[in-house]
Enzyme design. Structure first.
Site, PDB file in Angstrom:
ATOM      1  N   ASP A  92       0.849  -1.191   0.000  1.00 14.65           N
ATOM      2  CA  ASP A  92       0.000   0.000   0.000  1.00 14.65           C
ATOM      3  C   ASP A  92       0.888   1.245   0.000  1.00 14.65           C
ATOM      4  O   ASP A  92       1.636   1.486   0.949  1.00 14.65           O
ATOM      5  CB  ASP A  92      -0.889  -0.010   1.246  1.00 14.65           C
ATOM      6  CG  ASP A  92      -2.012   1.014   1.182  1.00 14.65           C
ATOM      7  OD1 ASP A  92      -1.866   2.020   0.467  1.00 14.65           O
ATOM      8  OD2 ASP A  92      -3.037   0.816   1.851  1.00 14.65           O
ATOM      9  N   ASP A  93       0.817   2.019  -1.087  1.00 17.68           N
ATOM     10  CA  ASP A  93       1.597   3.257  -1.237  1.00 17.68           C
ATOM     11  C   ASP A  93       3.093   3.023  -1.428  1.00 17.68           C
ATOM     12  O   ASP A  93       3.900   3.935  -1.209  1.00 17.68           O
ATOM     13  CB  ASP A  93       1.398   4.198  -0.037  1.00 17.68           C
ATOM     14  CG  ASP A  93       0.010   4.814   0.025  1.00 17.68           C
ATOM     15  OD1 ASP A  93      -0.827   4.494  -0.832  1.00 17.68           O
ATOM     16  OD2 ASP A  93      -0.242   5.607   0.954  1.00 17.68           O
ATOM     17  N   CYS A 122      -6.085   4.240  -3.458  1.00 22.64           N
ATOM     18  CA  CYS A 122      -6.402   2.886  -2.988  1.00 22.64           C
ATOM     19  C   CYS A 122      -7.661   2.264  -3.576  1.00 22.64           C
ATOM     20  O   CYS A 122      -7.620   1.218  -4.219  1.00 22.64           O
ATOM     21  CB  CYS A 122      -6.535   2.883  -1.469  1.00 22.64           C
ATOM     22  SG  CYS A 122      -5.107   3.500  -0.567  1.00 22.64           S
ATOM     23  N   ARG A 128      -7.841  -0.967  -6.246  1.00 23.14           N
ATOM     24  CA  ARG A 128      -8.191  -2.311  -5.775  1.00 23.14           C
ATOM     25  C   ARG A 128      -9.422  -2.847  -6.496  1.00 23.14           C
ATOM     26  O   ARG A 128      -9.511  -4.046  -6.780  1.00 23.14           O
ATOM     27  CB  ARG A 128      -8.392  -2.274  -4.255  1.00 23.14           C
ATOM     28  CG  ARG A 128      -7.102  -2.023  -3.508  1.00 23.14           C
ATOM     29  CD  ARG A 128      -7.314  -1.431  -2.117  1.00 23.14           C
ATOM     30  NE  ARG A 128      -6.046  -0.932  -1.616  1.00 23.14           N
ATOM     31  CZ  ARG A 128      -5.217  -1.630  -0.848  1.00 23.14           C
ATOM     32  NH1 ARG A 128      -5.546  -2.846  -0.453  1.00 23.14           N
ATOM     33  NH2 ARG A 128      -4.068  -1.121  -0.473  1.00 23.14           N
ATOM     34  N   LYS A 182      -5.666  -5.351   4.097  1.00 16.97           N
ATOM     35  CA  LYS A 182      -6.550  -4.194   3.944  1.00 16.97           C
ATOM     36  C   LYS A 182      -7.499  -4.377   2.760  1.00 16.97           C
ATOM     37  O   LYS A 182      -7.069  -4.670   1.651  1.00 16.97           O
ATOM     38  CB  LYS A 182      -5.703  -2.938   3.736  1.00 16.97           C
ATOM     39  CG  LYS A 182      -6.493  -1.710   3.314  1.00 16.97           C
ATOM     40  CD  LYS A 182      -5.567  -0.559   3.014  1.00 16.97           C
ATOM     41  CE  LYS A 182      -6.264   0.495   2.173  1.00 16.97           C
ATOM     42  NZ  LYS A 182      -5.407   1.637   1.861  1.00 16.97           N
ATOM     43  N   HIS A 222     -10.724  -2.103   1.831  1.00 19.87           N
ATOM     44  CA  HIS A 222     -10.982  -0.763   1.304  1.00 19.87           C
ATOM     45  C   HIS A 222     -11.869  -0.749   0.056  1.00 19.87           C
ATOM     46  O   HIS A 222     -11.715   0.093  -0.828  1.00 19.87           O
ATOM     47  CB  HIS A 222      -9.679  -0.012   1.034  1.00 19.87           C
ATOM     48  CG  HIS A 222      -9.838   1.472   1.276  1.00 19.87           C
ATOM     49  ND1 HIS A 222      -8.779   2.350   1.312  1.00 19.87           N
ATOM     50  CD2 HIS A 222     -10.947   2.225   1.514  1.00 19.87           C
ATOM     51  CE1 HIS A 222      -9.210   3.575   1.544  1.00 19.87           C
ATOM     52  NE2 HIS A 222     -10.535   3.521   1.676  1.00 19.87           N
ATOM     53  N   SER A 225      -8.089   2.105   5.288  1.00 18.53           N
ATOM     54  CA  SER A 225      -6.716   2.498   5.611  1.00 18.53           C
ATOM     55  C   SER A 225      -6.535   2.695   7.109  1.00 18.53           C
ATOM     56  O   SER A 225      -7.472   3.064   7.828  1.00 18.53           O
ATOM     57  CB  SER A 225      -6.349   3.789   4.876  1.00 18.53           C
ATOM     58  OG  SER A 225      -6.423   3.605   3.485  1.00 18.53           O
ATOM     59  N   HIS A 257       1.526   2.405   3.909  1.00 13.73           N
ATOM     60  CA  HIS A 257       0.593   3.512   4.128  1.00 13.73           C
ATOM     61  C   HIS A 257       0.792   4.037   5.541  1.00 13.73           C
ATOM     62  O   HIS A 257       1.000   3.270   6.486  1.00 13.73           O
ATOM     63  CB  HIS A 257      -0.845   3.005   3.940  1.00 13.73           C
ATOM     64  CG  HIS A 257      -1.878   4.077   3.842  1.00 13.73           C
ATOM     65  ND1 HIS A 257      -2.236   4.868   4.920  1.00 13.73           N
ATOM     66  CD2 HIS A 257      -2.654   4.480   2.798  1.00 13.73           C
ATOM     67  CE1 HIS A 257      -3.180   5.715   4.542  1.00 13.73           C
ATOM     68  NE2 HIS A 257      -3.446   5.512   3.266  1.00 13.73           N
ATOM     69  N   ASP A 275      -0.542  -0.786  -4.757  1.00 13.45           N
ATOM     70  CA  ASP A 275      -1.840  -0.283  -5.238  1.00 13.45           C
ATOM     71  C   ASP A 275      -1.732   1.055  -5.940  1.00 13.45           C
ATOM     72  O   ASP A 275      -2.566   1.403  -6.768  1.00 13.45           O
ATOM     73  CB  ASP A 275      -2.857  -0.206  -4.096  1.00 13.45           C
ATOM     74  CG  ASP A 275      -2.456   0.772  -2.996  1.00 13.45           C
ATOM     75  OD1 ASP A 275      -1.279   1.185  -2.946  1.00 13.45           O
ATOM     76  OD2 ASP A 275      -3.326   1.108  -2.168  1.00 13.45           O
ATOM     77  N   ASN A 276      -0.738   1.865  -5.610  1.00 14.09           N
ATOM     78  CA  ASN A 276      -0.504   3.164  -6.256  1.00 14.09           C
ATOM     79  C   ASN A 276       0.875   3.660  -5.842  1.00 14.09           C
ATOM     80  O   ASN A 276       1.578   2.995  -5.084  1.00 14.09           O
ATOM     81  CB  ASN A 276      -1.585   4.185  -5.886  1.00 14.09           C
ATOM     82  CG  ASN A 276      -1.866   4.293  -4.405  1.00 14.09           C
ATOM     83  OD1 ASN A 276      -2.929   3.904  -3.931  1.00 14.09           O
ATOM     84  ND2 ASN A 276      -0.914   4.797  -3.633  1.00 14.09           N
ATOM     85  N   LYS A 299       1.545   9.318  -5.610  1.00 15.52           N
ATOM     86  CA  LYS A 299       0.152   9.017  -5.306  1.00 15.52           C
ATOM     87  C   LYS A 299      -0.742  10.241  -5.548  1.00 15.52           C
ATOM     88  O   LYS A 299      -0.383  11.364  -5.248  1.00 15.52           O
ATOM     89  CB  LYS A 299       0.044   8.576  -3.843  1.00 15.52           C
ATOM     90  CG  LYS A 299      -1.361   8.292  -3.345  1.00 15.52           C
ATOM     91  CD  LYS A 299      -1.343   7.847  -1.900  1.00 15.52           C
ATOM     92  CE  LYS A 299      -2.757   7.591  -1.375  1.00 15.52           C
ATOM     93  NZ  LYS A 299      -2.764   7.073   0.009  1.00 15.52           N
TER      94      LYS A 299
END
Length: 460
Positions: free
Chosen positions: A37-38, A77, A81, A134, A136, A159, A234, A286-287, A307
């Site tokens: 994540d991130d 996010c 996803r 996670k 989301h 998150s 994240h 994810d990004n 991001k």
């Protein structure tokens, strides 16, 4: 016919059947998707980071395919996803966002129940399915993983910064390099029940990993799909005691190095259980990195921005495919997207693609197995529900530009900016004037693509 003759006939049949293609089908392959994540394009050793040590991911890349031009479906996010899970651009499912960029604690929507996830599709072929990490994609009951094809869910609904404690906490607490557990009230779910609140965020990576290994052990005799979307890096950042002050890159590096440890644990489990040769493992993020978080955020390496933007740093991600004996070591420079994981997973499992909807994901098998090339020629870059840029081949045209999380208004370009990404991945040199035919061609692609978009209700 004598008894011996009958016996010889049976033996001959069995020998023929053994070598006849398709008579005895091989066991369906296991599929594991690990999602950070991130995490930024430049945050791993195998992608050039000078001080974050990622030996397990580096080895995974050396044994598999490391992608240089892998993209996700969105720059934040939730829509990213949604695209991965359904193989569809988020704009098609109402998951692109309109008012908000991602689902919030107060959001009532989620991934629509009529969308088909990888998990739901694979269950039709007898796969055991689990989401550990996670989610989301909606926190109301009907949107949780167990209502979208997953047998088991263990993780956070959204998150880790979305449930701060009530009352006063320090300004910019989520970006702190000395965060305190008592500032956060995240709920850890098991299936659809809260298991723990507040959750000890410093133990999440370790506990996720233990759950993932347990799932592999419990389902090693049947095909399984493990979706393993990590909470970190994240913000707020937390590492376990074993990884605190572990990295020269500080707390962010500690967190990434613990993620690397987690990947190593999963791969070692597959090896020890004799499952590695029948398991596709895919790692990505994810990004891009949350650059406004300063040292609590990551790095996009040579790419521009991060991001929240549709510059390369927002949507081009590190990505590694690993499958011993099936995937040969390589560095791949072809255009690939996270949407393609949906289609590839279904094709590997022998599941037909849903005929009643547009599927944007493409089959990566020829590229993965060295029998062909990527089928993808186009990449569409959305910010919420608006198309900002399009890549075709090595050229990328920007219709609108905006720095991630900038308070300035987005800039619309009547004449699109154009960048040749093979020799300018940092998007510094506009070559539109020298390539008017390329711009015109991409604009035609935009017009054609827009014809396929049917308006649906935005979920948030």
């Amino acid at each position: 016919m004598t008894r011996i003759s009958k016996y010889l006939l049976v033996v001959a049949f069995l020998i023929a059947a053994t070598f006849a293609p398709g008579v005895f089908a091989a066991k369906a392959p296991n599929i594991v998707i690990i999602l950070a994540d991130d995490l930024g394009y430049g945050d791993l050793g195998c992608y050039g980071h000078p001080s974050i040590r990622t030996p397990n991911l580096d080895r995974m890349a050396a044994e598999g395919i490391r992608f240089t031009d892998f993209y996700v479906a969105a720059n934040v996010c939730t829509p990213s996803r949604a695209g991965l899970m359904t193989g569809r651009w988020p704009i098609r499912s109402g998951m692109a966002g309109s008012t908000n960029d991602v689902l919030r604690v107060f959001s009532m929507g989620g991934l629509p129940t009529n969308e088909i996830t990888i998990a739901a599709a694979l269950k039709s072929k007898g796969y055991a399915t689990a989401c550990i990490g996670k989610w989301h994609l909606g926190h109301e009951l009907q949107f949780l993983p167990t209502h979208h094809g997953f047998d088991y869910f263990y993780g956070l609904r959204f998150s880790n910064d979305m449930e701060p404690v009530r009352g006063k906490i320090p300004k910019n607490a989520s970006s702190s390099l000395h965060p305190k557990l008592e500032w956060w009230n995240s709920a850890l779910l098991q299936n659809d029940k809260i298991l723990e609140q507040p959750t000890d965020l410093s133990t999440l990576t370790r506990r996720y990993t233990e759950e993932a290994i347990k799932f592999i052990h419990q389902n090693k005799k049947q095909p399984f799909f493990l979706y393993f979307p990590h909470t970190f890096p994240h913000v707020p950042l937390f590492a376990s005691d074993a990884f605190k002050e572990h990295s020269a890159r500080g707390l962010y590096g500690d967190v990434v190095e613990e993620l690397d440890w987690s990947v190593g644990q999963v791969l070692n489990t597959l090896r020890k259980e004799g499952l590695a040769e029948n398991t596709l493992v895919f790692f990505t993020s994810d990004n891009g990195p949350w650059l406004i978080r300063d040292l609590a955020g990551g790095s996009a390496g040579p790419l521009k921005d991060g991001k929240g933007s549709t510059w390369e740093g927002g949507m081009r991600e590190p990505a590694i495919a690993w499958w011993p004996g099936k995937i040969k070591p390589a560095i791949n420079h072809e255009l690939v997207c996270s949407l393609d994981l949906f289609t590839t997973s279904l094709c590997l499992a022998g599941v037909a693609l849903p005929p009643d909807r547009v599927i944007d994901g493409l089959d990566m098998r020829p590229m993965l197995f060295g029998t062909g090339h990527s089928q993808r020629q186009l990449m569409f870059y959305y910010k919420k529900n608006e198309l900002y840029a399009v890549r075709k081949g090595s050229f990328k045209a920007h219709l609108i530009t905006h720095t991630g999380y900038s308070k300035d208004a987005p800039e619309k370009h009547d004449s699109p900016l154009l960048f040749q990404l093979e020799n300018d991945p940092g998007e510094r040199f506009d070559v539109a004037a020298e390539n008017p035919e390329v711009v015109a061609d991409i604009l035609r692609e935009v017009e054609e693509f827009n014809k396929s978009i049917v308006s649906v209700q935005a979920q948030y």
